[in-house]
Design an enzyme around this catalytic site. Structure first.
Site, PDB file in Angstrom:
ATOM      1  N   LYS A  43       0.805  -1.233   0.000  1.00 43.27           N
ATOM      2  CA  LYS A  43       0.000   0.000   0.000  1.00 43.27           C
ATOM      3  C   LYS A  43       0.836   1.280   0.000  1.00 43.27           C
ATOM      4  O   LYS A  43       0.423   2.287  -0.555  1.00 43.27           O
ATOM      5  CB  LYS A  43      -0.952   0.014   1.206  1.00 43.27           C
ATOM      6  CG  LYS A  43      -2.084  -0.987   1.071  1.00 43.27           C
ATOM      7  CD  LYS A  43      -3.107  -0.830   2.176  1.00 43.27           C
ATOM      8  CE  LYS A  43      -4.166  -1.909   2.074  1.00 43.27           C
ATOM      9  NZ  LYS A  43      -5.262  -1.727   3.011  1.00 43.27           N
ATOM     10  N   ASP A  96      -9.988   2.964   2.070  1.00 44.36           N
ATOM     11  CA  ASP A  96     -10.174   2.244   3.342  1.00 44.36           C
ATOM     12  C   ASP A  96     -10.869   3.106   4.404  1.00 44.36           C
ATOM     13  O   ASP A  96     -11.838   2.674   5.025  1.00 44.36           O
ATOM     14  CB  ASP A  96      -8.813   1.789   3.898  1.00 44.36           C
ATOM     15  CG  ASP A  96      -8.226   0.625   3.115  1.00 44.36           C
ATOM     16  OD1 ASP A  96      -8.997  -0.181   2.564  1.00 44.36           O
ATOM     17  OD2 ASP A  96      -6.986   0.527   3.052  1.00 44.36           O
TER      18      ASP A  96
END
Ligand code: ATR
Length: 276
Positions: free
Chosen positions: A66, A103
């Site tokens: 990420k 997220d």
């Protein structure tokens, strides 16, 4: 031409994203496919070049890529830039790559689906100061939650988040335990006890406010020790599945400009997780 999407990570076999996105393609009659691809850290640069060359329309990025994917992208959405982490890549018509992070927003959508969007003035406590907590902190701020306190075993990391947010407070675990009753929303963002049966809660819920909202980012199991304890204290609980489904739905919207049916998906995955 048929569009295709992927999720890259290491490990990747456990990911529920392919099943989720392919179900949405079927439900919405979209001619597209979504596949899991196992990418080791040392292969990330080649993997990004290959995905681009082979015409992927976009992909999700999971652990451990990420942060490390950022140098290979051409543009970052402001929230992803702040978070320093990307979980969604969109391949733009000119072939350039734009990174997003869905997220934190996925968490807020999931929270507001359960509690509504009129509780923004409640005092919010974030437990944890790792990547997940950071993402949620920035998203909460963006969605108008400004009474934020961060607590963490290593309090320096909580202070860093608060300083980057430019608002809020950092407290030690002990200080938080003493003042727990002032928080209307308590969010468990640590990895404490994951894959470990010798579980201890990251903090005591002894003083949890009656009727508080308690959320966990973990969705497997659906009922975590934190949520179980909070429920026993009469909290309204929010498990981590909604965050997972909404982060996927927001990514889906960046790729295809439509929002898929999240309620059906949450029901379907809840049944699946309860069976397993
Ligand atoms: P993620 O990206 O999932 O957030 P991370 O960046 O490794 O993972 O962060 C893990 C978080 O869980 C941190 O807040 C960590 O606390 P420290 O910063 O003190 O390490 C917290 N954590 C992990 N194990 C814990 C435990 N046994 N008790 C309390 N907190 C724990």
């Amino acid at each position: 031409m048929k569009k295709w999407f992927a999720v890259i990570g290491d490990p990747i076999a456990h990911s529920k994203s392919p099943n989720m996105h392919n179900t949405w393609f079927d439900e919405m009659n979209i001619d597209a496919a979504y596949i899991p691809i196992h990418v080791k850290s040392e292969d990330l640069e080649n993997a990004v070049a290959s995905l681009k060359m082979l015409g992927a329309s976009g992909w999700n990025v999971t652990i451990p890529h990420k942060q490390t994917i950022i140098p290979y992208l051409d543009e970052l959405d402001p929230l992803a830039k702040k978070m320093g982490a990307v979980n969604t890549v969109l391949c733009l018509p000119d072939g350039s790559l734009k990174g997003y992070n869905t997220d934190g927003a996925g968490f807020v959508h999931s929270l507001e689906e359960v509690i509504g969007n009129d509780k923004k003035t409640l005092e919010v406590l974030l437990i944890g100061a790792g990547g997940a907590a950071r993402g949620i902190a920035f998203a909460l701020q963006q969605y108008g939650y400004h009474n934020l306190t961060v607590t963490n075993r290593t309090v320096e990391k909580a202070k860093e988040i608060v300083s980057e947010l430019g608002e809020g407070r950092a407290l030690s675990i002990t200080e938080t335990e003493h003042s727990l009753d002032k928080f209307g929303i308590v969010i468990q963002c640590t990895s404490a006890g994951l894959g470990n049966s010798e579980f201890r809660l990251p903090l005591s819920l002894e003083k949890l406010q009656e009727g508080a909202i308690a959320a966990d980012i973990v969705y497997n199991p659906l009922m975590t020790p934190f949520l179980l304890e909070a429920q026993m204290k009469n909290a309204k609980i929010v498990n981590g599945l909604g965050m997972f489904v909404h982060q996927g739905a927001i990514a889906f919207r960046y790729w295809l400009e439509q929002y898929p049916n999240t309620n059906n998906m949450i029901k379907r995955l809840t049944d699946e997780l309860n069976r397993s």
